[in-house]
Design an enzyme around this catalytic site. Sequence first.
Site, PDB file in Angstrom:
ATOM      1  N   LEU A 137       0.211  -1.043   0.063  1.00 58.67           N
ATOM      2  CA  LEU A 137       0.299  -0.355  -0.048  1.00 58.67           C
ATOM      3  C   LEU A 137       0.687   1.235  -0.484  1.00 58.67           C
ATOM      4  O   LEU A 137       2.287   1.007   0.509  1.00 58.67           O
ATOM      5  CB  LEU A 137      -1.363   0.562   1.107  1.00 58.67           C
ATOM      6  CG  LEU A 137      -1.874  -1.002   1.672  1.00 58.67           C
ATOM      7  CD1 LEU A 137      -3.234  -1.240   2.749  1.00 58.67           C
ATOM      8  CD2 LEU A 137      -3.049  -0.887   0.519  1.00 58.67           C
ATOM      9  N   ASP A 138       0.162   2.388  -0.783  1.00 58.87           N
ATOM     10  CA  ASP A 138       1.444   3.385  -0.550  1.00 58.87           C
ATOM     11  C   ASP A 138       1.617   3.980   0.585  1.00 58.87           C
ATOM     12  O   ASP A 138       0.371   4.017   1.465  1.00 58.87           O
ATOM     13  CB  ASP A 138       0.564   4.483  -1.557  1.00 58.87           C
ATOM     14  CG  ASP A 138       0.729   3.349  -3.020  1.00 58.87           C
ATOM     15  OD1 ASP A 138       1.474   3.239  -2.967  1.00 58.87           O
ATOM     16  OD2 ASP A 138      -0.618   4.204  -3.885  1.00 58.87           O
ATOM     17  N   LYS A 139       2.241   4.906   0.709  1.00 62.37           N
ATOM     18  CA  LYS A 139       2.237   5.557   1.745  1.00 62.37           C
ATOM     19  C   LYS A 139       1.539   6.079   2.847  1.00 62.37           C
ATOM     20  O   LYS A 139       0.747   5.830   3.700  1.00 62.37           O
ATOM     21  CB  LYS A 139       3.173   6.206   1.990  1.00 62.37           C
ATOM     22  CG  LYS A 139       4.189   7.455   4.026  1.00 62.37           C
ATOM     23  CD  LYS A 139       4.480   8.815   3.182  1.00 62.37           C
ATOM     24  CE  LYS A 139       4.705   9.169   4.376  1.00 62.37           C
ATOM     25  NZ  LYS A 139       5.755  10.354   4.387  1.00 62.37           N
TER      26      LYS A 139
END
Length: 301
Positions: A137-139
């Site tokens: 998952l992206d930040k």
Amino acid sequence: MERIQAKVDSESAGTRLDQFLVRHSGLTRSRCVQLIEEGHAAIDGEGVLKAGHRLKDAQEVVLNIPDARPAQVIAQDIPIAILYQDADIAVIDKPCGMVVHPAAGNEDGTLVNALLYHLDGLSGIGGELRPGIVHRLDKDTSGLLIVAKNDRAHLSLCEQFKARTMEKHYLAVALGRFSQESGRIDAPIARHPVDRKRMAVVADGRESHTEYRVIESLKGASYLDVHLLTGRTHQIRVHMQHIGHPLLGDAIYGAKHPTVKIPRLMLHAHTLRITHPSSGKIMEFCVPVPDDFLNVLQKLR
């Protein structure tokens, strides 16, 4: 140390050693190659260092799998929400703003640092005592993330992801109103030809597919259920920008809402459906949107 022992039958005669070991150990091919080259495999009692060695009928193959060595990443007591955990997997509710993997500029304080501290019975991936991140998952994306606690679970989950039997749904808020209640985006994605920090729809990129459904029309925006069919970097964000509906709060691909200030990326991994690596049981997890996401929704209604 774990020991795998198997006899070559007539059907397996002529098979490469690494392929034979994949079949009998449940490890990935790259891990089997690594173990062979490190001297942990033997045929009829003699060590073999070549992964491509062709096997003969009735030979006895042994693979010794050493205990996982300590990870180079340090364990840190960072609070995280572990929704489910057993001997094979753990399911995490990742908060917005947390980086998953240590990297340049984010050497610690990541989800992996936290997992090393909090997970029980971690036996490691690829010979290192660490969790196996199956999908990232992206930040600035919040929500469900599954990790493997051993090589066999990691291989099973990766195969489910590749075969598209792992089902993932996201909740998102995109700029503008949609002309149709649902749709599918089939557009290949690759690294942007000029800006290497971005991804883009590129003619010769990797096959990428996203389905979406409008849950609710908002003020100058739309609340969406997004079904991810492939797992390319920034896929949902790139695809939504591509069709003219960038996600709100996206500093890279998004656009500002004309009247409402958006404090975060409006993307949340909401549901996850998998087949358990050991039991074969279908498992589904769901986590509601966090308060900061919900507050934006209320302002847009």
